[in-house]
Design a protein around this motif. Structure first.
Motif, short mmCIF file in Angstrom:
data_model
loop_
_atom_site.label_atom_id
_atom_site.label_comp_id
_atom_site.label_asym_id
_atom_site.label_seq_id
_atom_site.Cartn_x
_atom_site.Cartn_y
_atom_site.Cartn_z
N LEU A 187 -62.64 76.25 29.45
CA LEU A 187 -64.11 75.27 29.50
C LEU A 187 -64.75 76.14 30.61
O LEU A 187 -66.08 75.97 30.58
CB LEU A 187 -63.93 74.03 30.02
CG LEU A 187 -63.13 72.37 29.18
CD1 LEU A 187 -62.39 71.43 29.98
CD2 LEU A 187 -64.33 72.63 28.23
N GLY A 188 -64.26 76.64 31.44
CA GLY A 188 -64.97 77.62 32.72
C GLY A 188 -65.91 77.86 32.13
O GLY A 188 -66.91 79.10 32.27
N ARG A 189 -64.79 79.19 30.71
CA ARG A 189 -66.08 80.00 30.25
C ARG A 189 -67.04 80.21 29.32
O ARG A 189 -68.47 80.95 29.35
CB ARG A 189 -64.98 81.10 29.50
CG ARG A 189 -64.05 81.44 30.12
CD ARG A 189 -63.11 82.32 28.84
NE ARG A 189 -62.18 83.35 29.82
CZ ARG A 189 -61.06 84.28 29.22
NH1 ARG A 189 -61.71 84.98 27.67
NH2 ARG A 189 -60.51 85.17 29.35
N ARG A 190 -66.56 78.94 28.77
CA ARG A 190 -68.00 77.63 27.93
C ARG A 190 -69.93 77.56 29.48
O ARG A 190 -70.71 77.40 28.73
CB ARG A 190 -68.05 76.42 27.46
CG ARG A 190 -66.91 76.90 26.78
CD ARG A 190 -66.61 75.72 26.05
NE ARG A 190 -67.62 74.61 25.13
CZ ARG A 190 -67.42 75.03 23.69
NH1 ARG A 190 -66.54 75.05 22.75
NH2 ARG A 190 -68.54 73.80 23.20
N SER A 191 -69.52 77.63 30.31
CA SER A 191 -70.25 76.87 30.90
C SER A 191 -70.74 78.51 31.92
O SER A 191 -70.05 78.79 32.10
CB SER A 191 -69.56 76.29 32.69
OG SER A 191 -70.51 76.06 34.08
N LYS A 192 -72.44 77.96 32.25
CA LYS A 192 -73.49 78.96 32.70
C LYS A 192 -73.63 79.11 33.49
O LYS A 192 -74.05 80.05 34.08
CB LYS A 192 -74.74 78.80 31.73
CG LYS A 192 -74.73 78.20 30.06
CD LYS A 192 -76.32 78.64 29.91
CE LYS A 192 -76.38 78.66 28.20
NZ LYS A 192 -77.54 78.40 27.99
N LEU A 193 -72.44 77.70 34.94
CA LEU A 193 -73.04 78.14 35.86
C LEU A 193 -71.68 79.22 36.30
O LEU A 193 -70.84 79.58 36.11
CB LEU A 193 -72.15 76.86 37.16
CG LEU A 193 -73.25 75.55 36.34
CD1 LEU A 193 -72.48 74.55 37.21
CD2 LEU A 193 -74.70 75.77 36.90
N ILE A 239 -55.44 72.06 19.13
CA ILE A 239 -54.92 72.85 20.82
C ILE A 239 -55.52 73.66 20.59
O ILE A 239 -55.36 74.87 19.38
CB ILE A 239 -53.38 73.13 20.49
CG1 ILE A 239 -52.54 71.92 20.57
CG2 ILE A 239 -53.24 74.45 21.64
CD1 ILE A 239 -51.99 71.32 19.15
N ASP A 240 -57.00 73.97 21.31
CA ASP A 240 -57.54 75.07 21.29
C ASP A 240 -58.42 75.06 22.86
O ASP A 240 -59.28 74.31 23.00
CB ASP A 240 -59.27 74.67 20.52
CG ASP A 240 -60.12 75.87 20.86
OD1 ASP A 240 -60.10 76.47 21.25
OD2 ASP A 240 -61.29 75.65 19.82
N LEU A 241 -57.86 76.60 23.52
CA LEU A 241 -58.31 76.17 24.95
C LEU A 241 -59.75 76.33 25.17
O LEU A 241 -60.28 76.10 26.47
CB LEU A 241 -57.39 77.88 25.85
CG LEU A 241 -58.34 79.44 24.81
CD1 LEU A 241 -57.83 79.83 25.88
CD2 LEU A 241 -57.59 79.29 23.75
N PHE A 242 -60.35 76.57 24.21
CA PHE A 242 -61.96 76.29 24.02
C PHE A 242 -62.40 75.00 23.78
O PHE A 242 -64.10 75.60 23.54
CB PHE A 242 -62.52 77.82 23.69
CG PHE A 242 -62.37 79.18 24.60
CD1 PHE A 242 -63.49 79.44 25.59
CD2 PHE A 242 -61.71 79.62 24.11
CE1 PHE A 242 -63.04 80.94 26.04
CE2 PHE A 242 -61.77 81.54 24.58
CZ PHE A 242 -62.12 81.68 25.84
#
Length: 578
Positions: A471-477, A439-442
């Motif tokens: 997942l959204g924070r990991r993206s560069k878009l 369980i890890d939100l990232f």
């Protein structure tokens, strides 16, 4: 404090065997002395009797032994000629032991430019001379063996430096009986059952000032090669001298459980006393006690037993304690509490193929390669017979359940080396037998190779719970929805790649889709255990962080199960939007 038996024959109102406490350096302490005088006075006033109190201090009798082996290691300072004892051991040998051979003296230099040489020798002498040498050592005076292999309690040239800051355990000439469970004496032969021991220790060894760290390390390595033990662990053996005196009459004590022909009923506890050659069991007392979860009881007590003695039983027993006492020397043997082996449950898992996983480099750690041996399903097997349920077993099961609830949590600190941290987590995953849930939100595609293939059991289920937020924070878009789906697609592709190549068990991935993830903290569920992970797995161990095993995981498990049930599958996230 020690408890010793005393006889109070003919004293009305007192038992035949009285327990009297003694303390001090081999003499009766003041409280015990007052008790003795009171017993004696009351006995004389009532019936003119007398009270006999016998105190045992464990003093060693040289006449009970034939020969002895003195092992001694010492150093010599080349510039001054002074000698310092590094380690010594005196082992007394009962008469049935033939005297071993004396070995030649050996020497080693502690480095090419060292001023110190290390010497050692094993010599065989009579027991009386060995005790004389050891008695002198208790005062700090020691002597090295002469060139011809002889030794005396008086130095020939006076270059032996006395031991400083001596601490004795116990105070000589008292000794203690070594029991099982503590391996502080790695040089004592395992063939000796409950030998008497004495120790001369140095509170501040001079060697620590005389030797450099390199010289002390070299000396420890020489001793390990010559004497087969590590003097560095735990460090109390430097400049120490020890005495070992196995019992001169009883060689060993053997305990077995007699059962019915179908092993369903315990019928007797059998104890065999094995005397040494030429000895017997006269003056020996044997006690057999049972230790249950609810208390203890005395099963049998017999004086001057036969070599084989059976204590009949009327019900199944838990654990046994056997004590042997000599009327002249006190307690000479104790063992237990030990359970009897009734059945064995085997859980076999056969290793199969080996996975070789190459995990790519991440922002703060290099690429890593590791192998995972895939195991087949377990095959349980039970050998033997388990006794029927007893009240004591119910208490024991309750105690185990209570201990499981109250035991301290396991905790680990990782700081600055993500490779070490990742390897530790992979070790936890490799022990899973039923299920792993991360369980890890990232958690994203970059963490798949570094962790998930480490699940080695072929039938362990593998689950990952991540989040739209992470997942959204990991993206560069810049597009939030597009970046979120981009990372979700990368995660699915990475999982499918490793599963299809059989480097990883089939894996379910679910996503917490709320704007803020329902679970903030990171967790690792391995079978019935739950670990709280201090940071996300993408940077785990790169900075100071904790990994803590929860002592009571069930209440947390329900919350995590609810979060899993409320999340959507990764496939559902990636379905085309209308």
């Amino acid at each position: 404090m020690c408890c010793e038996p005393a006889r109070a024959d003919g004293v009305r109102g007192y038992p035949k065997r009285v327990i009297v406490c003694t303390r001090g350096r081999g003499v009766i302490g003041r409280p015990a002395e007052r008790l003795r005088r009171r017993f004696a006075a009351e006995a004389e006033s009532r019936e003119g009797g007398s009270v006999e109190i016998k105190s045992f201090v464990g003093q060693v009798d040289a006449a009970a032994y034939g020969s002895a082996v003195i092992t001694i290691v010492w150093s010599r300072e080349r510039s001054s000629g002074k000698r310092y004892v590094i380690f010594g051991h005196v082992e007394l040998l009962p008469h049935e032991f033939p005297p071993p051979l004396t070995t030649d003296e050996w020497t080693d230099r502690l480095g090419g430019d060292s001023d110190h040489y290390l010497y050692g020798r094993r010599i065989v002498v009579g027991a009386a001379l060995a005790l004389e040498w050891y008695t002198a050592a208790t005062t700090g005076v020691w002597t090295r063996p002469a060139d011809d292999g002889t030794i005396s309690a008086v130095s020939a040239d006076g270059m032996e430096q006395p031991l400083q800051a001596i601490a004795q355990e116990p105070t000589w000439p008292s000794t203690v009986m070594r029991t099982s469970g503590k391996d502080l004496l790695p040089f004592v032969p395992n063939t000796h059952a409950c030998p008497r021991v004495h120790h001369i220790l140095c509170e501040a060894p001079e060697i620590f000032q005389l030797f450099t760290d390199e010289e002390r390390g070299r000396a420890a390595e020489i001793i390990r090669q010559r004497l087969y033990f590590d003097i560095k662990k735990p460090g109390h053996l430097w400049q120490s001298i020890h005495l070992t005196a196995p019992d001169p009459r009883i060689r060993r004590v053997e305990t077995t459980l007699n059962t019915s022909t179908d092993d369903s009923i315990d019928t007797a506890v059998q104890v065999a006393l094995v005397p040494r050659a030429g000895e017997d069991t006269r003056g020996i007392m044997l006690r057999i006690k049972e230790v249950r979860e609810t208390g203890q009881r005395l099963l049998a007590r017999i004086e001057a037993p036969e070599r084989v003695f059976r204590a009949p039983l009327t019900e199944p027993i838990d654990q046994i304690v056997v004590e042997v006492e000599d009327e002249a020397r006190g307690l000479i043997y104790t063992s237990g509490p030990h359970p009897f082996l009734r059945s064995i449950r085997l859980q076999m898992s056969i290793g199969g193929s080996t996975r070789r996983v190459v995990a790519p480099a991440r922002r703060r750690s290099a690429a890593v390669q590791y192998d995972v041996t895939v195991s087949a399903p377990d095959r349980p097997m039970i050998m033997g017979h388990s006794p029927a349920m007893t009240g004591s077993k119910l208490f024991r099961d309750a105690e185990r359940a209570l201990t499981a609830l109250t035991k301290s949590a396991q905790q680990y600190w990782f700081d600055g080396d993500p490779n070490i941290a990742s390897a530790f987590v992979r070790g936890l995953l490799g022990r899973a037998q039923k299920r792993v849930r991360v369980i890890d939100l990232f958690f994203g595609a970059g963490e798949v190779a570094h962790y998930l293939p480490a699940v080695a059991h072929a039938e362990s289920t593998l689950e990952v719970l991540t989040s739209r937020e992470g997942l959204g924070r990991r993206s560069k878009l810049t597009d939030e929805a597009g970046g979120y789906r981009e990372q979700a697609a990368a995660l699915r592709a990475e999982v499918e790649r490793y599963v299809s190549s059989r480097l990883m068990n089939r894996t379910q991935v679910r996503v917490m889709t709320g704007a803020r993830a329902e679970v903030h903290d990171r967790f690792l569920c391995v079978d019935d255990d739950i670990w709280l992970v201090g940071s996300s797995f993408n940077e785990f161990g790169s900075r100071g962080t904790m990994l803590v095993k929860l002592p009571e995981p069930d209440s947390v498990r329900t919350k995590l199960d609810a979060a899993w049930d409320g999340a959507v599958t990764l496939e559902n996230v990636l379905e085309p939007q209308s």
